[in-house]
Design a protein around this motif. Structure first.
Motif, PDB file in Angstrom:
ATOM      1  N   GLY A  23       0.810  -1.216   0.000  1.00  0.00           N
ATOM      2  CA  GLY A  23       0.000   0.000   0.000  1.00  0.00           C
ATOM      3  C   GLY A  23       0.839   1.259   0.000  1.00  0.00           C
ATOM      4  N   MET A  24       1.893   1.294   0.821  1.00  0.00           N
ATOM      5  CA  MET A  24       2.744   2.480   0.901  1.00  0.00           C
ATOM      6  C   MET A  24       3.544   2.693  -0.384  1.00  0.00           C
ATOM      7  SD  MET A  24       2.368   4.254   3.601  1.00  0.00           S
ATOM      8  CE  MET A  24       3.743   5.326   3.246  1.00  0.00           C
ATOM      9  N   LEU A  25       4.079   1.611  -0.934  1.00  0.00           N
ATOM     10  CA  LEU A  25       4.925   1.722  -2.127  1.00  0.00           C
ATOM     11  C   LEU A  25       4.126   1.725  -3.426  1.00  0.00           C
ATOM     12  CD1 LEU A  25       7.736  -0.740  -0.983  1.00  0.00           C
ATOM     13  CD2 LEU A  25       7.788   1.771  -0.918  1.00  0.00           C
ATOM     14  N   LYS A  26       2.830   1.420  -3.320  1.00  0.00           N
ATOM     15  CA  LYS A  26       1.940   1.369  -4.489  1.00  0.00           C
ATOM     16  C   LYS A  26       2.454   0.402  -5.555  1.00  0.00           C
ATOM     17  CE  LYS A  26      -0.630   5.283  -3.512  1.00  0.00           C
ATOM     18  NZ  LYS A  26      -1.007   4.922  -2.179  1.00  0.00           N
ATOM     19  N   ARG A  27       2.849  -0.797  -5.088  1.00  0.00           N
ATOM     20  CA  ARG A  27       3.320  -1.831  -6.018  1.00  0.00           C
ATOM     21  C   ARG A  27       3.250  -3.186  -5.319  1.00  0.00           C
ATOM     22  NH1 ARG A  27       8.062   0.109  -8.163  1.00  0.00           N
ATOM     23  NH2 ARG A  27       7.410   2.100  -7.362  1.00  0.00           N
ATOM     24  N   GLU A  28       3.239  -4.216  -6.129  1.00  0.00           N
ATOM     25  CA  GLU A  28       3.251  -5.584  -5.621  1.00  0.00           C
ATOM     26  C   GLU A  28       4.698  -6.074  -5.565  1.00  0.00           C
ATOM     27  OE1 GLU A  28       0.589  -7.431  -4.454  1.00  0.00           O
ATOM     28  OE2 GLU A  28      -0.356  -5.454  -4.597  1.00  0.00           O
ATOM     29  N   PRO A  29       4.974  -7.007  -4.669  1.00  0.00           N
ATOM     30  CA  PRO A  29       6.339  -7.539  -4.583  1.00  0.00           C
ATOM     31  C   PRO A  29       6.692  -8.395  -5.800  1.00  0.00           C
ATOM     32  CG  PRO A  29       4.879  -8.711  -3.081  1.00  0.00           C
ATOM     33  CD  PRO A  29       4.081  -7.600  -3.683  1.00  0.00           C
ATOM     34  N   VAL A  30       8.010  -8.500  -6.057  1.00  0.00           N
ATOM     35  CA  VAL A  30       8.495  -9.366  -7.131  1.00  0.00           C
ATOM     36  C   VAL A  30       8.813 -10.759  -6.604  1.00  0.00           C
ATOM     37  CG1 VAL A  30       9.349  -7.458  -8.539  1.00  0.00           C
ATOM     38  CG2 VAL A  30      10.889  -8.563  -6.906  1.00  0.00           C
ATOM     39  N   GLU A  31       9.005 -10.877  -5.291  1.00  0.00           N
ATOM     40  CA  GLU A  31       9.128 -12.173  -4.608  1.00  0.00           C
ATOM     41  C   GLU A  31       8.164 -12.128  -3.444  1.00  0.00           C
ATOM     42  OE1 GLU A  31      12.959 -13.836  -3.478  1.00  0.00           O
ATOM     43  OE2 GLU A  31      13.910 -12.535  -4.963  1.00  0.00           O
ATOM     44  N   ASP A  32       7.487 -13.250  -3.187  1.00  0.00           N
ATOM     45  CA  ASP A  32       6.463 -13.265  -2.144  1.00  0.00           C
ATOM     46  C   ASP A  32       6.307 -14.688  -1.616  1.00  0.00           C
ATOM     47  OD1 ASP A  32       4.313 -12.694  -0.516  1.00  0.00           O
ATOM     48  OD2 ASP A  32       3.016 -11.984  -2.129  1.00  0.00           O
ATOM     49  N   THR A  78       3.822  16.350  -3.013  1.00  0.00           N
ATOM     50  CA  THR A  78       3.814  14.889  -3.013  1.00  0.00           C
ATOM     51  C   THR A  78       3.851  14.371  -1.582  1.00  0.00           C
ATOM     52  OG1 THR A  78       4.921  14.839  -5.165  1.00  0.00           O
ATOM     53  CG2 THR A  78       5.023  12.830  -3.837  1.00  0.00           C
ATOM     54  N   LEU A  79       4.700  14.965  -0.756  1.00  0.00           N
ATOM     55  CA  LEU A  79       4.778  14.556   0.652  1.00  0.00           C
ATOM     56  C   LEU A  79       3.429  14.759   1.339  1.00  0.00           C
ATOM     57  CD1 LEU A  79       7.552  14.846   3.165  1.00  0.00           C
ATOM     58  CD2 LEU A  79       5.354  15.824   3.788  1.00  0.00           C
ATOM     59  N   ASP A  80       2.804  15.905   1.129  1.00  0.00           N
ATOM     60  CA  ASP A  80       1.500  16.168   1.751  1.00  0.00           C
ATOM     61  C   ASP A  80       0.456  15.148   1.304  1.00  0.00           C
ATOM     62  OD1 ASP A  80       2.317  18.346   3.310  1.00  0.00           O
ATOM     63  OD2 ASP A  80       1.853  19.798   1.728  1.00  0.00           O
ATOM     64  N   ARG A  81       0.496  14.748   0.032  1.00  0.00           N
ATOM     65  CA  ARG A  81      -0.450  13.734  -0.469  1.00  0.00           C
ATOM     66  C   ARG A  81      -0.213  12.396   0.217  1.00  0.00           C
ATOM     67  NH1 ARG A  81       0.343   9.926  -3.729  1.00  0.00           N
ATOM     68  NH2 ARG A  81       2.182  10.812  -4.729  1.00  0.00           N
ATOM     69  N   ILE A  82       1.053  11.996   0.344  1.00  0.00           N
ATOM     70  CA  ILE A  82       1.383  10.721   1.002  1.00  0.00           C
ATOM     71  C   ILE A  82       0.975  10.764   2.464  1.00  0.00           C
ATOM     72  CG2 ILE A  82       3.287   9.209   1.697  1.00  0.00           C
ATOM     73  CD1 ILE A  82       4.687  10.115  -0.957  1.00  0.00           C
ATOM     74  N   PHE A  83       1.233  11.890   3.135  1.00  0.00           N
ATOM     75  CA  PHE A  83       0.834  12.032   4.532  1.00  0.00           C
ATOM     76  C   PHE A  83      -0.688  11.914   4.677  1.00  0.00           C
ATOM     77  CE2 PHE A  83      -0.615  14.608   8.123  1.00  0.00           C
ATOM     78  CZ  PHE A  83       0.003  13.916   9.155  1.00  0.00           C
ATOM     79  N   ALA A  96       4.431  14.502  12.596  1.00  0.00           N
ATOM     80  CA  ALA A  96       3.628  15.164  11.574  1.00  0.00           C
ATOM     81  C   ALA A  96       4.562  15.943  10.647  1.00  0.00           C
ATOM     82  CB  ALA A  96       2.624  16.103  12.239  1.00  0.00           C
ATOM     83  N   PRO A  97       4.090  16.322   9.458  1.00  0.00           N
ATOM     84  CA  PRO A  97       4.946  17.080   8.555  1.00  0.00           C
ATOM     85  C   PRO A  97       5.564  18.300   9.242  1.00  0.00           C
ATOM     86  CG  PRO A  97       2.990  16.395   7.391  1.00  0.00           C
ATOM     87  CD  PRO A  97       2.779  16.042   8.841  1.00  0.00           C
ATOM     88  N   THR A 105       9.431  16.991   6.010  1.00  0.00           N
ATOM     89  CA  THR A 105       9.449  15.572   6.342  1.00  0.00           C
ATOM     90  C   THR A 105       8.312  15.172   7.269  1.00  0.00           C
ATOM     91  OG1 THR A 105      10.869  13.807   7.210  1.00  0.00           O
ATOM     92  CG2 THR A 105      11.011  15.931   8.317  1.00  0.00           C
ATOM     93  N   PHE A 106       8.007  13.871   7.270  1.00  0.00           N
ATOM     94  CA  PHE A 106       7.179  13.271   8.319  1.00  0.00           C
ATOM     95  C   PHE A 106       7.650  11.837   8.521  1.00  0.00           C
ATOM     96  CE2 PHE A 106       4.674  11.583   4.801  1.00  0.00           C
ATOM     97  CZ  PHE A 106       4.099  10.420   5.290  1.00  0.00           C
ATOM     98  N   VAL A 107       7.259  11.253   9.668  1.00  0.00           N
ATOM     99  CA  VAL A 107       7.665   9.888  10.003  1.00  0.00           C
ATOM    100  C   VAL A 107       6.435   9.078  10.369  1.00  0.00           C
ATOM    101  CG1 VAL A 107       9.024   8.440  11.578  1.00  0.00           C
ATOM    102  CG2 VAL A 107       9.929  10.668  10.828  1.00  0.00           C
ATOM    103  N   LEU A 108       6.301   7.909   9.756  1.00  0.00           N
ATOM    104  CA  LEU A 108       5.257   6.970  10.146  1.00  0.00           C
ATOM    105  C   LEU A 108       5.908   5.675  10.587  1.00  0.00           C
ATOM    106  CD1 LEU A 108       3.782   4.986   7.357  1.00  0.00           C
ATOM    107  CD2 LEU A 108       4.888   7.084   6.659  1.00  0.00           C
TER     108      LEU A 108
END
Length: 127
Positions: A23-32, A78-83, A96-97, A105-108
């Motif tokens: 979900g965070m990376l917006k991609r599926e893994p290549v190994e799973d 882009t950062l604000d959208r991800i946050f 928070a940003p 920056t922000f940290v999750l």
């Protein structure tokens, strides 16, 4: 040993971490598999998740505040959208940003408490 293009995190619940990072990376893994998941980032860098109780030799302390994985983004919008997306999903936010000397920056936190810093680098002053 100078390329440093592979990050590996030890995780307790590989399924929860797989879903979180997909979900965070917006991609599926290549190994799973049941013990290991691997994503390839846009830069070509590899980002892996290894089930903690399968790590050899055994892993030390759990994630948290000993370090963090950093993901740079193109700009503050882009950062604000991800946050906003992380907040909407109810993900735990450690910071928070904020504007810091290196950028915006922000940290999750991931399901294991690993810190993920997202940042838009500060622009160098014009000469």
């Amino acid at each position: 040993m100078s390329t440093g293009d592979y990050t590996l995190l030890y995780v307790d619940d590989i399924s929860a971490s797989r879903a979180f990072y997909a979900g965070m990376l917006k991609r599926e893994p290549v190994e799973d598999s049941a013990t290991f998941v691997l994503f390839i980032l846009d830069s070509g860098a590899k980002f892996g998740l290894w089930k903690r109780d399968e790590v050899q030799p055994p892993a030390g302390p759990r994630g948290g505040y000993a370090g963090e994985c950093c993901f740079s983004v193109a700009d503050e919008a882009t950062l604000d959208r991800i946050f906003a997306e992380a907040s909407t999903r109810g993900l735990p936010i450690a910071q928070a940003p904020a504007r810091m000397d290196f950028g915006y920056t922000f940290v999750l936190l991931d399901p294991d408490g690993n810190r993920l810093r997202v940042f838009a680098p500060a622009m160098a002053p014009a000469a």
